[in-house]
Design a protein around this motif. Structure first.
Motif, PDB file in Angstrom:
ATOM      1  N   VAL A 253     -19.563 -93.177 -39.999  1.00 34.63           N
ATOM      2  CA  VAL A 253     -20.954 -91.772 -40.195  1.00 34.63           C
ATOM      3  C   VAL A 253     -21.116 -91.587 -41.300  1.00 34.63           C
ATOM      4  CG1 VAL A 253     -21.113 -88.909 -39.850  1.00 34.63           C
ATOM      5  CG2 VAL A 253     -19.551 -90.150 -38.422  1.00 34.63           C
TER       6      VAL A 253
ATOM      7  N   GLY B  38     -23.918 -87.546 -42.588  1.00 39.61           N
ATOM      8  CA  GLY B  38     -23.623 -86.719 -41.461  1.00 39.61           C
ATOM      9  C   GLY B  38     -24.196 -86.922 -40.019  1.00 39.61           C
ATOM     10  N   ARG B  39     -24.724 -88.817 -39.701  1.00 35.93           N
ATOM     11  CA  ARG B  39     -24.775 -89.557 -38.972  1.00 35.93           C
ATOM     12  C   ARG B  39     -24.696 -90.576 -38.649  1.00 35.93           C
ATOM     13  NH1 ARG B  39     -30.685 -91.527 -39.716  1.00 35.93           N
ATOM     14  NH2 ARG B  39     -30.840 -92.170 -37.577  1.00 35.93           N
ATOM     15  N   THR B  40     -24.181 -90.696 -37.486  1.00 38.26           N
ATOM     16  CA  THR B  40     -23.092 -92.206 -36.934  1.00 38.26           C
ATOM     17  C   THR B  40     -24.229 -92.986 -36.674  1.00 38.26           C
ATOM     18  OG1 THR B  40     -21.927 -90.958 -35.713  1.00 38.26           O
ATOM     19  CG2 THR B  40     -21.777 -92.942 -34.837  1.00 38.26           C
TER      20      THR B  40
ATOM     21  N   ALA C  55     -25.210 -95.771 -32.681  1.00 36.54           N
ATOM     22  CA  ALA C  55     -24.771 -94.010 -32.010  1.00 36.54           C
ATOM     23  C   ALA C  55     -25.687 -93.571 -30.037  1.00 36.54           C
ATOM     24  CB  ALA C  55     -26.252 -93.282 -32.914  1.00 36.54           C
TER      25      ALA C  55
ATOM     26  N   GLU D 220     -19.450 -86.217 -36.224  1.00 37.98           N
ATOM     27  CA  GLU D 220     -20.488 -85.560 -37.317  1.00 37.98           C
ATOM     28  C   GLU D 220     -20.131 -84.427 -37.831  1.00 37.98           C
ATOM     29  OE1 GLU D 220     -24.387 -88.841 -36.141  1.00 37.98           O
ATOM     30  OE2 GLU D 220     -23.710 -85.806 -35.446  1.00 37.98           O
ATOM     31  N   GLN D 221     -19.726 -83.666 -37.083  1.00 38.08           N
ATOM     32  CA  GLN D 221     -18.915 -82.250 -37.857  1.00 38.08           C
ATOM     33  C   GLN D 221     -18.017 -82.328 -38.413  1.00 38.08           C
ATOM     34  OE1 GLN D 221     -18.255 -79.203 -34.472  1.00 38.08           O
ATOM     35  NE2 GLN D 221     -18.121 -78.404 -36.010  1.00 38.08           N
TER      36      GLN D 221
ATOM     37  N   ALA E 223     -18.826 -83.921 -42.166  1.00 37.69           N
ATOM     38  CA  ALA E 223     -20.215 -83.140 -42.553  1.00 37.69           C
ATOM     39  C   ALA E 223     -19.981 -82.795 -44.049  1.00 37.69           C
ATOM     40  CB  ALA E 223     -20.456 -81.532 -42.207  1.00 37.69           C
TER      41      ALA E 223
END
Length: 359
Positions: free
Chosen positions: A250, A253-255, A275, A306-307, A310
């Motif tokens: 990640v 915040g983006r896979t 993704a 993603e959480q 963060a």
């Protein structure tokens, strides 16, 4: 029944999001042939290699002198590194650079990192985010996970221990997983405690407690982690097998990639997906499973990963799917100790372009 020591740890060529303009284009990489490195595929040394032209006696003498100098440099860095951090950083950088050049096939630029592995090395040497050591600690990370995504993702904890002799063996369940909180490859799967040698398990655990993983890896995050043991329930899937390990890479915040380890304690295979759960033509060390298709539940695991990531510009989030739901594995910040190469090698630069380092 035997115990298993856990290891650290393709059909599409373009599965990454677009590179971030703020980080600039990925720098060109000068290819070299990778030389021998434990645990990695090997290739012959480059033609004309200076060491290969030296007589055997000279090579042995040079090797002995180099090893002696390394011992002295390591002792100075470890003894005086707290007082003069530049000593430790300089030594760590030299060790990491040497590992990278042997394994990756190019000369790493750690001053102006561009590739994924170069940026991992920069993080190892310079990133002071206090959450990195906290979430590297396999015990401390549990509170972070509970506060971030909820305690229901945690594999049930049986106990934590500062000494192996404190483990209440007779009170343990029939199956469990023993881990060291302060290093890598400190995992022991025990499917049946009556079928193993208790004293051998305890010796292994004591060996972990005596191990300073920073001294092996030169990853600063491990300096701050106290050596401890933890025992968790053994997580199995509906067939009673160890579930597949889904590792989400990640960035901001983006896979970008999902690395899937299947058959980890048997016919170990590693596959990559984007993704959108589409396979990616990429390989690292292990062979792939050509027929592997991701279950649709993996799509529900992406927001969880993603959480959990963060708080970081990059993190690898390891999750499992078993018993009908998602489980937390670990958060990894220095994937492969910054020296595992990609096939094709272009992915090293492609992934690096997605990562904007703090300055």
């Amino acid at each position: 029944m035997t115990t298993h020591l856990a290891t650290p740890d393709d059909v599409r060529t373009s599965g990454l999001p677009d590179a971030t303009a703020a980080d600039g284009p990925a720098a060109a990489v000068t290819p070299l042939r990778p030389a021998a490195d434990p645990g990695l595929p090997t290739a012959p040394p480059p033609a004309g290699n200076g060491a290969a032209r030296r007589p055997p006696v000279a090579r042995r003498l040079l090797g002995a002198v180099t090893r002696r100098l390394d011992v002295v440099a390591r002792a100075v860095a470890d003894r005086h590194g707290e007082r003069w951090p530049v000593l430790a950083t300089t030594y760590d950088a030299a060790v990491i650079r040497r590992r990278m050049q042997r394994s990756l096939g190019y000369r790493p630029d750690l001053r102006n990192p561009r590739t994924y592995n170069e940026k991992l090395a920069w993080r190892i040497l310079h990133d002071d985010n206090p959450l990195i050591p906290l979430t590297t600690d396999k015990i401390a990370v549990r509170d972070h996970v509970a506060a971030t995504v909820g305690p229901e993702l945690l594999i049930p904890l049986i106990g934590t221990y500062e000494r192996a002799v404190d483990i209440p063996w007779d009170d343990l369940p029939q199956s469990f997983v023993l881990k060291g909180s302060h290093g890598c490859a400190m995992n022991l799967l025990v499917p049946d405690k009556d079928a193993i040698d208790r004293s051998e398990v305890l010796r292994t655990a004591e060996g972990w407690l005596r191990t300073n993983y920073y001294e092996q890896s030169r990853e600063r995050a491990y300096k701050q982690i106290p050596p401890r043991l933890l025992i968790e329930e053994l997580l199995t899937d509906e067939d009673g097998d160890v579930p597949a390990d889904y590792k989400f890479l990640v960035f901001h915040g983006r896979t970008a990639l999902i690395r899937v380890h299947s058959g980890r304690f048997g016919d170990h295979r590693v596959n990559f997906f984007d993704a959108d759960l589409q396979p990616v033509a990429l390989r690292q060390i292990m062979p792939t499973a050509p027929a592997l298709v991701l279950p649709p539940e993996v799509r529900d695991m992406i927001p969880v990963a993603e959480q959990l990531a963060a708080d970081f510009d990059y993190a690898r989030i390891d999750l499992y799917w078993a018993r009908g739901r998602c489980w937390f594995g670990e958060i990894t910040h220095n994937d492969g100790n910054a020296h595992v190469f990609f096939e094709p090698a272009s992915y090293d630069a492609d992934l690096g372009a997605l990562w904007r380092l703090p300055r």
